[in-house]
Design an enzyme around this catalytic site. Structure first.
Site, PDB file in Angstrom:
ATOM      1  N   HIS A  46      34.461  41.434  27.349  1.00 23.25           N
ATOM      2  CA  HIS A  46      35.104  41.546  28.657  1.00 23.25           C
ATOM      3  C   HIS A  46      34.322  40.930  29.794  1.00 23.25           C
ATOM      4  CE1 HIS A  46      38.595  44.165  27.857  1.00 23.25           C
ATOM      5  NE2 HIS A  46      37.865  44.597  26.852  1.00 23.25           N
ATOM      6  N   LYS A  89      33.937  39.551  42.946  1.00 20.85           N
ATOM      7  CA  LYS A  89      35.355  39.618  43.303  1.00 20.85           C
ATOM      8  C   LYS A  89      35.588  39.170  44.758  1.00 20.85           C
ATOM      9  CE  LYS A  89      36.556  43.242  39.918  1.00 20.85           C
ATOM     10  NZ  LYS A  89      37.797  42.839  39.206  1.00 20.85           N
ATOM     11  N   LYS A 147      50.055  42.550  37.699  1.00 24.04           N
ATOM     12  CA  LYS A 147      50.890  43.632  38.257  1.00 24.04           C
ATOM     13  C   LYS A 147      51.550  43.183  39.560  1.00 24.04           C
ATOM     14  CE  LYS A 147      47.350  46.812  36.603  1.00 24.04           C
ATOM     15  NZ  LYS A 147      46.153  47.566  37.064  1.00 24.04           N
ATOM     16  N   LYS A 152      40.829  46.499  44.001  1.00 26.96           N
ATOM     17  CA  LYS A 152      40.102  46.327  42.738  1.00 26.96           C
ATOM     18  C   LYS A 152      38.711  46.887  42.974  1.00 26.96           C
ATOM     19  CE  LYS A 152      40.970  41.848  42.932  1.00 26.96           C
ATOM     20  NZ  LYS A 152      41.320  41.411  41.598  1.00 26.96           N
ATOM     21  N   ARG A 153      37.913  47.022  41.936  1.00 30.88           N
ATOM     22  CA  ARG A 153      36.547  47.503  42.140  1.00 30.88           C
ATOM     23  C   ARG A 153      35.829  46.577  43.126  1.00 30.88           C
ATOM     24  NH1 ARG A 153      34.297  51.260  39.300  1.00 30.88           N
ATOM     25  NH2 ARG A 153      32.251  50.296  39.424  1.00 30.88           N
ATOM     26  N   THR A 172      43.818  41.982  35.592  1.00 28.08           N
ATOM     27  CA  THR A 172      45.156  42.447  35.226  1.00 28.08           C
ATOM     28  C   THR A 172      45.901  42.855  36.498  1.00 28.08           C
ATOM     29  OG1 THR A 172      44.207  44.627  34.770  1.00 28.08           O
ATOM     30  CG2 THR A 172      44.686  43.207  32.864  1.00 28.08           C
TER      31      THR A 172
HETATM   32  C1  LIG Z   1      44.865  47.165  37.167  1.00 33.75           C
HETATM   33  C2  LIG Z   1      43.798  48.041  37.691  1.00 33.75           C
HETATM   34  C3  LIG Z   1      42.505  47.566  37.801  1.00 33.75           C
HETATM   35  C4  LIG Z   1      42.126  46.140  37.465  1.00 33.75           C
HETATM   36  O1  LIG Z   1      42.290  45.355  38.613  1.00 33.75           O
HETATM   37  P1  LIG Z   1      41.690  43.869  38.722  1.00 33.75           P
HETATM   38  O2  LIG Z   1      42.279  43.378  39.983  1.00 33.75           O
HETATM   39  O3  LIG Z   1      42.169  43.125  37.530  1.00 33.75           O
HETATM   40  O4  LIG Z   1      40.224  44.005  38.778  1.00 33.75           O
HETATM   41  C5  LIG Z   1      41.537  48.407  38.295  1.00 33.75           C
HETATM   42  N1  LIG Z   1      41.819  49.668  38.654  1.00 33.75           N
HETATM   43  C6  LIG Z   1      43.065  50.168  38.578  1.00 33.75           C
HETATM   44  C7  LIG Z   1      43.319  51.565  39.010  1.00 33.75           C
HETATM   45  C8  LIG Z   1      44.104  49.377  38.086  1.00 33.75           C
HETATM   46  O5  LIG Z   1      45.337  49.878  38.006  1.00 33.75           O
END
Ligand SMILES: *Cc1c(COP(=O)(O)O)cnc(C)c1O
Length: 810
Positions: A359, A556, A662, A550-551, A658
């Site tokens: 990952h 990022k 979404k 996101k984190r 991911t």
């Molecule tokens: C989808 C998701 C992530 C991943 O987000 P990225 O933008 O791909 O880093 C992290 N936390 C939650 C709660 C998510 O639903």
């Protein structure tokens, strides 16, 4: 036969209402007059659960009768979120249950909102595991997820005066009606001690300590309730819960020390996705859940198939990153020490059974353990790793042209400095398949971290681009859009997300576009209301909602977004006469508790928000919000309301992402770099429906190699220079003017994440977004193209590829 919910009609909810009240009285011990919302929630879940249990047992019986091969997904994280809506929706009983509750004066939506979020994960990796579990059940594949039942999981984030504060997540405080403790599925897991040779020449590990792992099962309902799989999370218990000898001698703490140690093991998930926590406790957690899971898998195999040699034909074990990599050594130990197989045969079985998913390419995130620690905790596994390594290096030396550097890189032991055990190399060596999670990431794996192992085993690395479950990330979180799509193209997309492609023709239909935009607006109004109620922030639902959730991590590049926000703020104030596109900039995300710069970025976002939101000269043109405690249910509220999806990582550093999928599925346009799965999203949605900017992964690598002068870049960009110097000089932190001097200084000397290098391209891309927004019909067309063309990013597609190409179960 008892009435099950799924046999009821929507207008015949009397029996269901009776069943819920019956559960309330007999299981919760309350009557309808005195029940509190949590009592109703528990009664509803327990009632629905009855229906699930029957399907669950049928699924298990069916798999057994067919002698089916099972998939085992080992992951230290399962970010599953709330389960009630997921279960009701997948069973197709949402309307019945809502109706039954309504007849009792209870609102289902309100109950859903108080269900705690099962936050047993950090971010993308944990959420992927949750989407995979749902898709496995939806595709009718017999599968188990294995992990840890953390009592507190991931921390809950509060923002105090702009700073992140970490609080324990007490998701179990009202009990958990979804789970079943399986006392009969318990295993001893040992640590430490010594390895003893026996008279027969066999070897015996005598651990110094042991805990008992106890299974706690949660049902995972697939789409249309076809199959119910099991998420089996381990909890720990002391073998002697209380030492009565000590207790009677007055040593109460000592008497309970074993239980405390066991509870500590399953207390929290280390909130770090960028670097190994380093703690011995983390290695103990990894071994604890790996050992319990492997013992369980081997026991089940013997029970059903009686011959350990057929394990690879009946079990596919997937390692979600290296966290469960010690499983490779654990299976070897079980095969050699407990099932008396020879080393070579055991190794063959092990390799055929495991697959490993990588990952991250971040070097600091590649797990390795100090050899002395590993040896002290797991002496038998250390011996086996030495034996595996000897074999591995023998094979490597037999390859033409492998020099000492390559051999050293392949070795399971890092000999540079303090000797360490490399978990990624162990996972690679012990698996027949090693996959990356997006096309670009997989290619980079071959060229960078695993270049030498790839030369040794050139067919082992393969790609499986991540996906998301469209049930949670479209149908459940965006019911209005789902209804509109169903009306336009029929319900087929609900069983096959790739059928969304039929929406393409509606992108040119003015009436459809209107309805699409009005649903987006309605979702934005919902989010605006939430923001007002939860934090007092007032935003205009007609502004462009620009979202980065996101984190928080330097790669990022939330910082790039914040600096650009500051530059935009400057521009709006300097040129108030221009036709600015009103924007709402939204951020959310947690920072690892030990990650100083990430926490400072959170504070900066909040400082910038405070200043801009209270400046009447920008008024409604710009608002900034940091929404606390990002988790799955917050994502479900925000994503359907987003217009613009920020996916702006330094190219080459995001394995897949991911979140990007979404947002696109919910009709947001992406502004992003050519990183991770953005590359493939661009290929699917088409160049004209996505906004790409910045350096490519190759260009980033080249700049890092040939030298890069961020100071010259900053000096050469007036907008960037002004924004950076405003932040550095304390314009946004008058209470502590030096607060961001170091953070901004980091851009001048080094700028590893290429914030300065990409700034101008990013700002220009944002202005092109502004221009697009002015043409609402064009915007809607692009947004609809996004929804129509990202069906491929369904985790059903991803799981089908794993099933066919790695697990051999389809
Ligand atoms: C989808 C998701 C992530 C991943 O987000 P990225 O933008 O791909 O880093 C992290 N936390 C939650 C709660 C998510 O639903």
């Amino acid at each position: 036969m008892t009435t099950t919910i799924t046999t009821l009609h929507v207008d015949d909810t009397g029996p269901l209402a009776d069943a819920i009240v019956d559960t309330l009285v007999h299981r919760i011990g309350k009557d309808a007059a005195n029940a509190r919302p949590h009592d109703w929630l528990a009664a509803t879940i327990l009632t629905v659960r009855n229906d699930i249990i029957e399907r669950w047992m049928a699924s298990t019986r069916e798999a057994h009768a067919a002698g089916a091969k099972r998939v085992y997904y080992l992951s230290l994280e399962f970010l599953i979120g709330r389960l009630l809506r997921d279960a009701l929706s997948n069973l197709g009983v949402m309307a019945q249950v809502a109706g039954a509750l309504q007849s009792l004066g209870v609102d289902l939506t309100a109950l859903e909102e108080i269900e705690p979020d099962a936050a047993l994960g950090n971010g993308g990796l944990g959420r992927l595991a949750a989407c995979f579990m749902e898709s496995l059940a939806s595709l009718d594949l017999p599968a188990y997820g294995y992990g840890i039942r953390y009592v507190n999981g991931m921390f809950r984030q509060r923002i105090d005066d702009g700073w992140q504060v970490e609080l324990p997540e007490t998701w179990l405080s009202h009990g958990n009606p979804w789970e079943f403790e399986r006392r009969e599925s318990a295993y001893f897991v040992g640590f430490g001690g010594e390895v003893i040779g026996t008279e027969t020449g066999a070897v015996h590990w005598k651990p110094a300590e042991a805990v008992e792992a106890i299974a706690v099962d949660t049902p995972v309902v697939g789409w249309r309730g076809k199959r119910v799989n099991t998420l089996r999370l381990w909890t720990a218990q002391a073998i002697d819960p209380i030492r009565l000898d000590r207790f009677n001698a007055g040593d109460y703490t000592g008497a309970l020390a074993g239980q405390l140690a066991a509870e500590t093991l399953v207390r929290v998930l280390y909130p770090s996705d960028s670097s190994p926590a380093g703690q011995e406790l983390r290695l103990r957690q990894e071994y604890f859940f790996s050992s319990a899971s492997l013992q369980d898998i081997v026991r089940r195999h013997i029970q059903y198939f009686h011959d350990i040699r057929t394990l690879p034909d009946k079990a596919a074990i997937q390692l979600n990153d290296t966290h469960p990599a010690v499983s490779v050594a654990e299976l070897m130990r079980l095969l050699v020490d407990h099932h008396d197989l020879g080393f070579e045969e055991a190794w063959e079985i092990t390799r055929r059974t495991f697959g490993y998913t990588n990952h991250t390419l971040l070097p600091e995130a590649l797990e390795s353990w100090p050899l002395h620690l590993f040896e002290r905790l797991l002496p038998r596994h250390m011996q086996l790793i030495y034996a595996i390594n000897a074999k591995l290096l023998r094979e490597a030396r037999a390859v033409e042209g492998m020099d000492d550097r390559a051999i050293a890189a392949i070795s399971l032991i890092d000999e540079g400095g303090e000797r360490r055990v490399r978990m990624a190399n162990l996972a690679f060596a012990g698996s027949h398949s090693v996959n990356g999670v997006a096309a670009l990431h997989t290619e980079l794996m071959k060229k960078t971290v695993f270049a030498d192992l790839h030369r040794l085993y050139p067919t082992r690395i393969n790609n499986k681009t991540n996906g998301i479950t469209p049930r949670r990330w479209l149908q459940q979180c965006n019911p209005q859009l789902t209804a509109l799509i169903r009306e336009a193209i029929g319900p087929g997309f609900q069983d096959d997300a790739e059928k969304l492609i039929a929406l393409t023709e509606f992108a040119q239909d003015a009436n459809f576009r209107e309805r699409f935009l009005s649903i987006k607006r309605s979702n934005k109004v919902g989010l605006a209301n939430y923001l007002r109620e939860s934090s007092g922030l007032r935003v205009d639902p007609d502004a462009l909602f620009d979202v980065q959730i996101k984190r928080i991590h330097e790669y990022k590049r939330q910082l790039l977004n914040i600096i650009e926000t500051v530059a935009l703020y400057d521009q709006i104030r300097s040129h108030p006469e221009r036709d600015w596109t009103p924007r709402v900039k939204l951020f959310a995300g947690k920072a690892a508790s030990s990650y100083h710069n990430a926490k400072l970025v959170i504070k900066l976002a909040n400082d910038v928000a405070r200043r801009i939101n209270s400046d009447p000269s920008v008024g409604h043109l710009l608002k900034v919000g940091f929404i606390p405690n990002y988790n799955v249910s917050l994502a479900e509220k925000i994503i359907p309301a987003a217009d613009l999806s920020e996916q702006i990582s330094t190219a080459g550093m995001e394995a897949s992402g991911t979140g990007n999928m979404k947002f696109a599925l919910n009709g947001a346009l992406t502004i992003g770099t050519l990183d991770g799965a953005n590359v493939e999203i661009k290929e699917h949605v088409g160049d004209e429906h996505i906004v790409i900017f910045g350096l490519t992964a190759d260009e980033v690598a080249e700049k890092r190699r040939d030298g890069y002068d961020p100071r010259a870049v900053i000096e050469g960009s007036p907008e960037l220079r002004q924004a950076v110097s405003a932040i550095a000089s304390g314009v946004f932190s008058p209470d502590d003017p030096g607060r961001y001097a170091g953070l901004m200084g980091g851009l001048y000397d080094g700028d590893w994440f290429m914030v300065a290098a990409d700034f101008d391209a990013y700002a220009a891309a944002q202005r092109s977004v502004d221009a697009r927004w002015q043409d609402q019909a064009g915007w809607a067309t692009s947004a609809i193209h996004n929804v129509a063309k990202v069906g491929w990013f369904s985790s059903d597609r991803t799981i089908r590829q794993y099933a066919e190409e790695i697990w051999n179960v389809m």
